[in-house]
Design a protein around this motif. Sequence first.
Motif, PDB file in Angstrom:
ATOM      1  N   ARG A 188       0.861  -1.187   0.000  1.00 59.74           N
ATOM      2  CA  ARG A 188       0.000   0.000   0.000  1.00 59.74           C
ATOM      3  C   ARG A 188       0.894   1.233   0.000  1.00 59.74           C
ATOM      4  O   ARG A 188       1.907   1.265   0.715  1.00 59.74           O
ATOM      5  CB  ARG A 188      -0.857  -0.048   1.266  1.00 59.74           C
ATOM      6  N   GLY A 192      -2.872   5.467  -0.601  1.00 58.65           N
ATOM      7  CA  GLY A 192      -3.886   4.488  -0.219  1.00 58.65           C
ATOM      8  C   GLY A 192      -4.135   3.433  -1.283  1.00 58.65           C
ATOM      9  O   GLY A 192      -5.015   2.586  -1.122  1.00 58.65           O
ATOM     10  N   CYS A 194      -3.744   0.034  -3.022  1.00 59.46           N
ATOM     11  CA  CYS A 194      -3.398  -1.224  -2.372  1.00 59.46           C
ATOM     12  C   CYS A 194      -3.439  -2.367  -3.377  1.00 59.46           C
ATOM     13  O   CYS A 194      -4.349  -2.438  -4.199  1.00 59.46           O
ATOM     14  CB  CYS A 194      -4.396  -1.465  -1.246  1.00 59.46           C
ATOM     15  N   GLU A 233      -5.565  -7.499   2.466  1.00 62.16           N
ATOM     16  CA  GLU A 233      -5.885  -6.101   2.162  1.00 62.16           C
ATOM     17  C   GLU A 233      -6.519  -5.413   3.383  1.00 62.16           C
ATOM     18  O   GLU A 233      -6.167  -4.278   3.708  1.00 62.16           O
ATOM     19  CB  GLU A 233      -6.826  -6.052   0.952  1.00 62.16           C
ATOM     20  N   SER A 234      -7.418  -6.124   4.071  1.00 54.87           N
ATOM     21  CA  SER A 234      -8.029  -5.534   5.280  1.00 54.87           C
ATOM     22  C   SER A 234      -6.955  -5.259   6.315  1.00 54.87           C
ATOM     23  O   SER A 234      -6.963  -4.203   6.968  1.00 54.87           O
ATOM     24  CB  SER A 234      -9.029  -6.494   5.928  1.00 54.87           C
ATOM     25  N   GLU A 237      -4.776  -2.262   5.695  1.00 50.29           N
ATOM     26  CA  GLU A 237      -5.522  -1.030   5.964  1.00 50.29           C
ATOM     27  C   GLU A 237      -5.731  -0.819   7.457  1.00 50.29           C
ATOM     28  O   GLU A 237      -5.557   0.281   7.963  1.00 50.29           O
ATOM     29  CB  GLU A 237      -6.839  -1.034   5.190  1.00 50.29           C
ATOM     30  N   ASP A 240      -2.800   0.360   8.923  1.00 49.27           N
ATOM     31  CA  ASP A 240      -2.461   1.642   8.284  1.00 49.27           C
ATOM     32  C   ASP A 240      -0.984   1.659   7.867  1.00 49.27           C
ATOM     33  O   ASP A 240      -0.232   2.582   8.178  1.00 49.27           O
ATOM     34  CB  ASP A 240      -2.780   2.798   9.259  1.00 49.27           C
TER      35      ASP A 240
END
Length: 376
Positions: A188, A192, A194, A233-234, A237, A240
Amino acid sequence: MKIGILGGGQLGRMMFQETIGLDLDLSFLDTSRSFPVGKIAHSFTEGDFTNYDDVIAFAKDMDVISIEIEKVNLKALYDLETQGKKIHPKPSSLEIIQDKGLQKEFYRKHSIPSSDFKLYNSKEEILKAIENEQVNYPFVQKTRKDGYDGKGVAIVHSETNLNKLLDGPCLIEPLVPIFKELAVIACRNERGECITYEVVEMVFDQEANLVKYLFSPAEILESTSETCRNIAESLIELFDICGLLAVEFFMDKKGEILVNEVAPRPHNSGHHTIDAAVCSQFENHIRAISNLPLGGTSQYKIGAMINILGEEGFTGQKKYMGLEDVLKLEDVHVHLYGKKITKPKRKMGHINVLGDSKEEIEDKINTIDKFFKVIA
Ligand code: ADP
Protein backbone atom coordinates in the motif's frame (compact mmCIF):
# COMPACT_ATOMS: atom_id res chain seq x y z
CA MET A 1 14.11 11.94 -1.58
CA LYS A 2 16.55 10.21 0.77
CA ILE A 3 15.38 6.77 1.86
CA GLY A 4 16.96 5.19 4.94
CA ILE A 5 16.55 1.46 5.59
CA LEU A 6 17.21 -0.08 9.00
CA GLY A 7 18.95 -3.39 8.34
CA GLY A 8 21.57 -4.53 5.87
CA GLY A 9 20.78 -8.20 5.29
CA GLN A 10 19.58 -9.98 2.18
CA LEU A 11 16.18 -8.28 2.18
CA GLY A 12 17.86 -4.88 2.03
CA ARG A 13 20.22 -6.13 -0.64
CA MET A 14 17.29 -7.16 -2.81
CA MET A 15 15.53 -3.82 -2.20
CA PHE A 16 18.65 -2.12 -3.54
CA GLN A 17 19.15 -4.54 -6.42
CA GLU A 18 15.52 -4.28 -7.54
CA THR A 19 15.40 -0.46 -7.58
CA ILE A 20 18.74 0.47 -9.13
CA GLY A 21 16.85 1.34 -12.32
CA LEU A 22 14.72 3.92 -10.52
CA ASP A 23 17.81 5.97 -9.59
CA LEU A 24 16.67 6.47 -6.00
CA ASP A 25 18.80 7.47 -3.04
CA LEU A 26 18.89 4.49 -0.65
CA SER A 27 21.01 4.26 2.51
CA PHE A 28 21.29 1.37 4.96
CA LEU A 29 22.14 1.01 8.64
CA ASP A 30 23.63 -2.18 10.06
CA THR A 31 26.57 -3.21 12.21
CA SER A 32 28.97 -4.30 9.46
CA ARG A 33 29.62 -3.40 5.87
CA SER A 34 30.42 -7.06 5.28
CA PHE A 35 26.67 -7.80 5.44
CA PRO A 36 24.82 -8.53 2.16
CA VAL A 37 23.85 -4.89 1.38
CA GLY A 38 27.24 -3.47 2.36
CA LYS A 39 28.92 -4.98 -0.66
CA ILE A 40 26.64 -3.35 -3.23
CA ALA A 41 25.14 -0.18 -1.74
CA HIS A 42 27.18 3.02 -1.99
CA SER A 43 25.58 4.49 1.12
CA PHE A 44 25.98 2.24 4.15
CA THR A 45 26.33 3.39 7.77
CA GLU A 46 27.89 1.07 10.31
CA GLY A 47 25.70 1.18 13.42
CA ASP A 48 23.17 -0.78 15.44
CA PHE A 49 19.50 -0.47 14.45
CA THR A 50 18.51 -1.61 17.97
CA ASN A 51 20.42 1.33 19.48
CA TYR A 52 18.48 4.59 20.03
CA ASP A 53 21.34 7.00 19.25
CA ASP A 54 22.48 5.10 16.16
CA VAL A 55 18.99 5.17 14.64
CA ILE A 56 18.49 8.88 15.43
CA ALA A 57 21.88 9.81 13.94
CA PHE A 58 21.27 7.73 10.81
CA ALA A 59 17.79 9.20 10.29
CA LYS A 60 18.93 12.82 10.61
CA ASP A 61 19.42 13.39 6.87
CA MET A 62 16.71 11.01 5.65
CA ASP A 63 13.27 11.95 4.34
CA VAL A 64 11.75 8.55 4.96
CA ILE A 65 12.77 5.62 7.16
CA SER A 66 11.78 2.02 6.57
CA ILE A 67 12.92 -1.41 7.75
CA GLU A 68 14.01 -4.79 6.46
CA ILE A 69 13.83 -6.37 9.94
CA GLU A 70 11.25 -5.85 12.71
CA LYS A 71 13.62 -5.85 15.68
CA VAL A 72 14.58 -2.15 15.50
CA ASN A 73 14.66 0.54 18.20
CA LEU A 74 11.03 1.56 18.53
CA LYS A 75 11.54 4.54 20.83
CA ALA A 76 13.81 6.15 18.24
CA LEU A 77 11.14 5.65 15.57
CA TYR A 78 8.43 7.18 17.80
CA ASP A 79 10.65 10.21 18.49
CA LEU A 80 11.50 10.63 14.81
CA GLU A 81 7.80 10.44 13.94
CA THR A 82 7.08 13.17 16.52
CA GLN A 83 9.77 15.29 14.85
CA GLY A 84 7.86 14.95 11.58
CA LYS A 85 9.92 12.24 9.86
CA LYS A 86 8.09 9.78 7.66
CA ILE A 87 8.36 6.30 9.17
CA HIS A 88 7.03 3.29 7.22
CA PRO A 89 5.66 1.11 8.76
CA LYS A 90 4.25 3.41 11.47
CA PRO A 91 5.86 2.81 14.87
CA SER A 92 2.47 2.11 16.51
CA SER A 93 1.80 -0.74 14.03
CA LEU A 94 5.34 -2.03 14.32
CA GLU A 95 4.94 -2.12 18.12
CA ILE A 96 1.93 -4.42 17.78
CA ILE A 97 3.63 -6.62 15.19
CA GLN A 98 6.85 -6.96 17.23
CA ASP A 99 4.78 -8.65 19.95
CA LYS A 100 2.85 -11.81 18.97
CA GLY A 101 0.56 -11.30 21.99
CA LEU A 102 -0.46 -7.80 20.87
CA GLN A 103 -0.84 -9.12 17.30
CA LYS A 104 -3.32 -11.77 18.45
CA GLU A 105 -5.25 -9.18 20.50
CA PHE A 106 -5.38 -6.98 17.39
CA TYR A 107 -6.90 -9.83 15.32
CA ARG A 108 -9.43 -10.53 18.07
CA LYS A 109 -10.39 -6.85 18.32
CA HIS A 110 -10.89 -6.54 14.56
CA SER A 111 -12.60 -9.94 14.09
CA ILE A 112 -9.81 -11.23 11.85
CA PRO A 113 -9.96 -15.05 11.83
CA SER A 114 -7.09 -16.42 13.93
CA SER A 115 -6.85 -19.27 16.43
CA ASP A 116 -7.96 -18.72 20.00
CA PHE A 117 -5.15 -17.83 22.46
CA LYS A 118 -4.24 -16.91 26.01
CA LEU A 119 -1.27 -14.90 27.28
CA TYR A 120 1.11 -16.10 30.01
CA ASN A 121 4.16 -14.59 31.73
CA SER A 122 6.19 -17.67 32.60
CA LYS A 123 6.60 -21.42 32.31
CA GLU A 124 5.29 -21.78 35.89
CA GLU A 125 2.05 -20.00 35.00
CA ILE A 126 1.52 -22.42 32.09
CA LEU A 127 2.21 -25.47 34.26
CA LYS A 128 -0.32 -24.19 36.78
CA ALA A 129 -2.89 -23.60 34.01
CA ILE A 130 -2.35 -27.18 32.78
CA GLU A 131 -2.88 -28.50 36.32
CA ASN A 132 -6.12 -26.53 36.56
CA GLU A 133 -7.17 -27.88 33.15
CA GLN A 134 -7.25 -24.41 31.63
CA VAL A 135 -4.85 -25.55 28.90
CA ASN A 136 -5.49 -28.73 26.92
CA TYR A 137 -3.12 -30.83 24.83
CA PRO A 138 -2.02 -30.52 22.08
CA PHE A 139 -1.05 -26.85 22.18
CA VAL A 140 1.51 -24.45 20.72
CA GLN A 141 3.52 -22.02 22.84
CA LYS A 142 5.05 -18.92 21.26
CA THR A 143 7.31 -16.35 22.89
CA ARG A 144 5.81 -12.89 22.43
CA LYS A 145 8.97 -11.25 21.09
CA ASP A 146 12.01 -11.96 18.93
CA GLY A 147 10.98 -15.35 17.52
CA TYR A 148 11.91 -16.16 13.91
CA ASP A 149 12.12 -19.17 11.61
CA GLY A 150 10.40 -21.35 14.23
CA LYS A 151 12.71 -20.29 17.07
CA GLY A 152 10.45 -19.25 19.93
CA VAL A 153 7.78 -21.83 19.03
CA ALA A 154 7.20 -25.02 21.07
CA ILE A 155 4.70 -27.63 19.92
CA VAL A 156 3.47 -29.61 22.92
CA HIS A 157 1.51 -32.77 22.12
CA SER A 158 1.42 -34.25 25.62
CA GLU A 159 2.94 -34.21 29.08
CA THR A 160 6.11 -35.84 27.73
CA ASN A 161 6.83 -32.67 25.68
CA LEU A 162 6.62 -30.29 28.65
CA ASN A 163 10.43 -30.09 28.73
CA LYS A 164 10.14 -28.09 25.48
CA LEU A 165 8.32 -25.21 27.24
CA LEU A 166 10.02 -21.84 26.80
CA ASP A 167 10.29 -19.29 29.59
CA GLY A 168 9.14 -15.67 29.63
CA PRO A 169 6.09 -13.80 28.26
CA CYS A 170 4.33 -15.97 25.71
CA LEU A 171 1.02 -17.06 24.26
CA ILE A 172 -0.61 -20.46 24.08
CA GLU A 173 -2.90 -21.48 21.23
CA PRO A 174 -4.42 -24.79 20.16
CA LEU A 175 -2.49 -26.92 17.66
CA VAL A 176 -4.27 -26.22 14.35
CA PRO A 177 -4.82 -29.28 12.08
CA ILE A 178 -3.01 -27.59 9.20
CA PHE A 179 -3.69 -28.81 5.67
CA LYS A 180 -1.75 -26.08 3.90
CA GLU A 181 0.39 -23.11 4.99
CA LEU A 182 -0.28 -20.10 2.75
CA ALA A 183 0.92 -16.51 2.53
CA VAL A 184 -0.11 -13.30 0.79
CA ILE A 185 1.92 -10.13 0.37
CA ALA A 186 -0.01 -6.89 0.30
CA CYS A 187 1.42 -3.48 -0.56
CA ARG A 188 0.00 0.00 0.00
CA ASN A 189 1.36 3.45 -0.81
CA GLU A 190 0.72 6.80 0.84
CA ARG A 191 -2.11 7.55 -1.61
CA GLY A 192 -3.89 4.49 -0.22
CA GLU A 193 -3.52 2.40 -3.40
CA CYS A 194 -3.40 -1.22 -2.37
CA ILE A 195 -2.39 -4.38 -4.22
CA THR A 196 -1.93 -8.03 -3.30
CA TYR A 197 0.21 -10.74 -4.86
CA GLU A 198 -0.99 -14.24 -5.77
CA VAL A 199 -1.30 -16.63 -2.81
CA VAL A 200 1.84 -18.63 -2.06
CA GLU A 201 1.82 -22.19 -0.74
CA MET A 202 4.56 -23.88 1.27
CA VAL A 203 5.44 -27.35 0.00
CA PHE A 204 6.75 -29.66 2.73
CA ASP A 205 9.21 -32.50 2.47
CA GLN A 206 7.00 -35.07 4.27
CA GLU A 207 9.94 -37.19 5.45
CA ALA A 208 12.11 -34.37 6.82
CA ASN A 209 9.05 -32.31 7.87
CA LEU A 210 10.77 -29.21 6.46
CA VAL A 211 9.60 -26.63 3.92
CA LYS A 212 11.00 -27.86 0.61
CA TYR A 213 9.98 -24.94 -1.54
CA LEU A 214 7.35 -22.21 -1.93
CA PHE A 215 4.98 -22.21 -4.85
CA SER A 216 2.63 -19.65 -6.38
CA PRO A 217 -0.23 -19.46 -7.29
CA ALA A 218 -1.23 -21.86 -4.51
CA GLU A 219 -3.27 -24.93 -5.43
CA ILE A 220 -6.45 -23.80 -3.68
CA LEU A 221 -9.98 -22.82 -4.68
CA GLU A 222 -10.40 -19.40 -6.27
CA SER A 223 -12.73 -18.49 -3.38
CA THR A 224 -10.02 -19.39 -0.80
CA SER A 225 -7.50 -17.30 -2.70
CA GLU A 226 -9.92 -14.39 -2.67
CA THR A 227 -10.50 -14.80 1.07
CA CYS A 228 -6.74 -14.69 1.77
CA ARG A 229 -6.14 -11.69 -0.48
CA ASN A 230 -9.10 -9.83 1.05
CA ILE A 231 -7.85 -10.50 4.59
CA ALA A 232 -4.35 -9.27 3.62
CA GLU A 233 -5.89 -6.10 2.16
CA SER A 234 -8.03 -5.53 5.28
CA LEU A 235 -5.02 -6.05 7.53
CA ILE A 236 -2.74 -3.61 5.70
CA GLU A 237 -5.52 -1.03 5.96
CA LEU A 238 -6.28 -1.77 9.62
CA PHE A 239 -2.58 -1.48 10.49
CA ASP A 240 -2.46 1.64 8.28
CA ILE A 241 0.78 0.42 6.78
CA CYS A 242 2.61 2.01 3.91
CA GLY A 243 4.94 -0.50 2.24
CA LEU A 244 4.61 -4.26 2.38
CA LEU A 245 2.66 -6.47 4.74
CA ALA A 246 3.21 -10.23 4.44
CA VAL A 247 0.39 -12.29 5.96
CA GLU A 248 0.88 -15.97 6.85
CA PHE A 249 -2.18 -18.24 7.00
CA PHE A 250 -3.09 -21.75 8.07
CA MET A 251 -5.74 -23.58 6.03
CA ASP A 252 -7.43 -26.66 7.46
CA LYS A 253 -8.92 -29.57 5.49
CA LYS A 254 -12.29 -27.85 5.28
CA GLY A 255 -10.66 -24.83 3.66
CA GLU A 256 -11.08 -22.63 6.73
CA ILE A 257 -8.50 -19.85 6.87
CA LEU A 258 -6.76 -18.56 10.02
CA VAL A 259 -4.18 -15.78 10.15
CA ASN A 260 -0.99 -16.98 11.83
CA GLU A 261 1.18 -13.85 11.83
CA VAL A 262 2.25 -10.85 9.75
CA ALA A 263 5.52 -9.13 8.83
CA PRO A 264 5.64 -5.47 7.69
CA ARG A 265 8.56 -5.90 5.27
CA PRO A 266 9.70 -8.03 2.31
CA HIS A 267 9.15 -11.69 3.11
CA ASN A 268 10.47 -15.10 2.12
CA SER A 269 7.11 -15.86 0.52
CA GLY A 270 7.68 -13.09 -2.03
CA HIS A 271 11.17 -13.86 -3.29
CA HIS A 272 9.85 -15.54 -6.45
CA THR A 273 8.26 -12.20 -7.47
CA ILE A 274 11.72 -10.97 -8.59
CA ASP A 275 11.49 -13.27 -11.61
CA ALA A 276 7.88 -14.44 -11.75
CA ALA A 277 5.85 -11.24 -11.28
CA VAL A 278 5.51 -7.99 -13.21
CA CYS A 279 6.96 -5.98 -10.30
CA SER A 280 8.84 -7.60 -7.40
CA GLN A 281 7.89 -7.24 -3.73
CA PHE A 282 11.16 -5.34 -3.19
CA GLU A 283 10.51 -2.76 -5.88
CA ASN A 284 6.91 -2.35 -4.72
CA HIS A 285 8.03 -1.77 -1.13
CA ILE A 286 10.36 1.03 -2.21
CA ARG A 287 7.74 2.46 -4.60
CA ALA A 288 5.16 2.44 -1.78
CA ILE A 289 7.32 4.21 0.81
CA SER A 290 8.34 6.77 -1.83
CA ASN A 291 4.64 7.29 -2.67
CA LEU A 292 5.13 6.22 -6.27
CA PRO A 293 2.47 4.29 -8.23
CA LEU A 294 2.60 0.56 -7.46
CA GLY A 295 3.68 -2.07 -9.99
CA GLY A 296 1.70 -5.09 -11.21
CA THR A 297 1.51 -8.28 -9.19
CA SER A 298 0.39 -10.76 -11.84
CA GLN A 299 2.75 -13.61 -12.69
CA TYR A 300 4.21 -14.54 -16.07
CA LYS A 301 4.35 -18.21 -15.10
CA ILE A 302 4.02 -20.50 -12.10
CA GLY A 303 6.76 -19.40 -9.74
CA ALA A 304 8.58 -21.36 -7.06
CA MET A 305 11.36 -20.47 -4.65
CA ILE A 306 13.82 -22.76 -2.92
CA ASN A 307 15.89 -21.42 -0.03
CA ILE A 308 19.60 -22.16 -0.27
CA LEU A 309 20.77 -23.02 3.23
CA GLY A 310 24.32 -23.75 4.38
CA GLU A 311 24.92 -27.51 4.21
CA GLU A 312 24.98 -29.43 7.52
CA GLY A 313 28.51 -30.14 8.73
CA PHE A 314 30.18 -27.14 7.07
CA THR A 315 31.20 -23.88 8.76
CA GLY A 316 33.65 -21.41 7.23
CA GLN A 317 34.44 -19.62 3.92
CA LYS A 318 31.58 -20.54 1.61
CA LYS A 319 32.00 -22.53 -1.59
CA TYR A 320 29.24 -23.14 -4.12
CA MET A 321 28.96 -26.70 -5.41
CA GLY A 322 26.98 -27.57 -8.54
CA LEU A 323 26.28 -24.03 -9.71
CA GLU A 324 26.90 -25.01 -13.34
CA ASP A 325 24.29 -27.77 -13.18
CA VAL A 326 21.74 -25.23 -11.97
CA LEU A 327 22.64 -22.58 -14.52
CA LYS A 328 22.02 -25.09 -17.32
CA LEU A 329 18.34 -25.30 -16.31
CA GLU A 330 15.90 -23.12 -18.23
CA ASP A 331 13.98 -20.37 -16.41
CA VAL A 332 15.87 -20.91 -13.18
CA HIS A 333 17.25 -17.79 -11.50
CA VAL A 334 19.98 -17.89 -8.87
CA HIS A 335 20.06 -15.24 -6.12
CA LEU A 336 23.06 -15.59 -3.82
CA TYR A 337 23.34 -13.13 -0.96
CA GLY A 338 27.12 -12.73 -0.96
CA LYS A 339 27.64 -13.92 2.63
CA LYS A 340 31.26 -14.88 3.17
CA ILE A 341 30.79 -17.48 5.87
CA THR A 342 28.48 -20.47 5.66
CA LYS A 343 27.02 -22.29 8.68
CA PRO A 344 24.55 -25.17 8.84
CA LYS A 345 21.09 -23.89 7.81
CA ARG A 346 22.26 -20.27 7.32
CA LYS A 347 20.24 -18.59 4.53
CA MET A 348 22.88 -18.15 1.81
CA GLY A 349 20.55 -17.42 -1.09
CA HIS A 350 17.48 -18.59 -2.93
CA ILE A 351 16.71 -19.92 -6.38
CA ASN A 352 13.57 -18.96 -8.29
CA VAL A 353 12.15 -21.61 -10.58
CA LEU A 354 9.57 -20.77 -13.23
CA GLY A 355 7.52 -23.25 -15.21
CA ASP A 356 4.23 -24.05 -16.91
CA SER A 357 3.28 -26.93 -14.61
CA LYS A 358 3.99 -28.12 -11.08
CA GLU A 359 5.66 -31.24 -12.53
CA GLU A 360 8.12 -29.11 -14.52
CA ILE A 361 8.87 -27.11 -11.39
CA GLU A 362 9.32 -30.23 -9.23
CA ASP A 363 11.77 -31.69 -11.77
CA LYS A 364 13.93 -28.57 -11.67
CA ILE A 365 13.71 -28.32 -7.87
CA ASN A 366 14.84 -31.95 -7.52
CA THR A 367 17.86 -31.24 -9.77
CA ILE A 368 18.76 -28.17 -7.70
CA ASP A 369 18.33 -30.16 -4.48
CA LYS A 370 20.58 -32.90 -5.77
CA PHE A 371 23.42 -30.80 -7.18
CA PHE A 372 23.55 -27.40 -5.52
CA LYS A 373 25.21 -27.18 -2.11
CA VAL A 374 26.89 -24.46 -0.10
CA ILE A 375 29.84 -25.99 1.69
CA ALA A 376 33.08 -24.70 3.25
P1 ADP B 1 7.97 -17.91 13.31
O1 ADP B 1 7.57 -16.51 13.64
O2 ADP B 1 9.19 -18.36 14.03
O3 ADP B 1 8.00 -18.20 11.83
P2 ADP B 1 5.38 -19.25 13.38
O4 ADP B 1 4.32 -18.70 14.23
O5 ADP B 1 5.25 -18.98 11.92
O6 ADP B 1 6.80 -18.82 13.94
O7 ADP B 1 5.44 -20.82 13.60
C1 ADP B 1 6.40 -21.63 12.94
C2 ADP B 1 5.73 -22.89 12.40
O8 ADP B 1 5.17 -23.65 13.48
C3 ADP B 1 4.55 -22.61 11.47
O9 ADP B 1 4.97 -22.37 10.15
C4 ADP B 1 3.73 -23.88 11.63
O10 ADP B 1 4.26 -24.92 10.81
C5 ADP B 1 3.93 -24.26 13.08
N1 ADP B 1 2.83 -23.69 13.91
C6 ADP B 1 2.79 -22.46 14.48
N2 ADP B 1 1.63 -22.26 15.15
C7 ADP B 1 0.90 -23.38 14.99
C8 ADP B 1 -0.39 -23.82 15.44
N3 ADP B 1 -1.17 -23.05 16.21
N4 ADP B 1 -0.80 -25.04 15.07
C9 ADP B 1 -0.04 -25.85 14.30
N5 ADP B 1 1.19 -25.52 13.86
C10 ADP B 1 1.67 -24.30 14.20
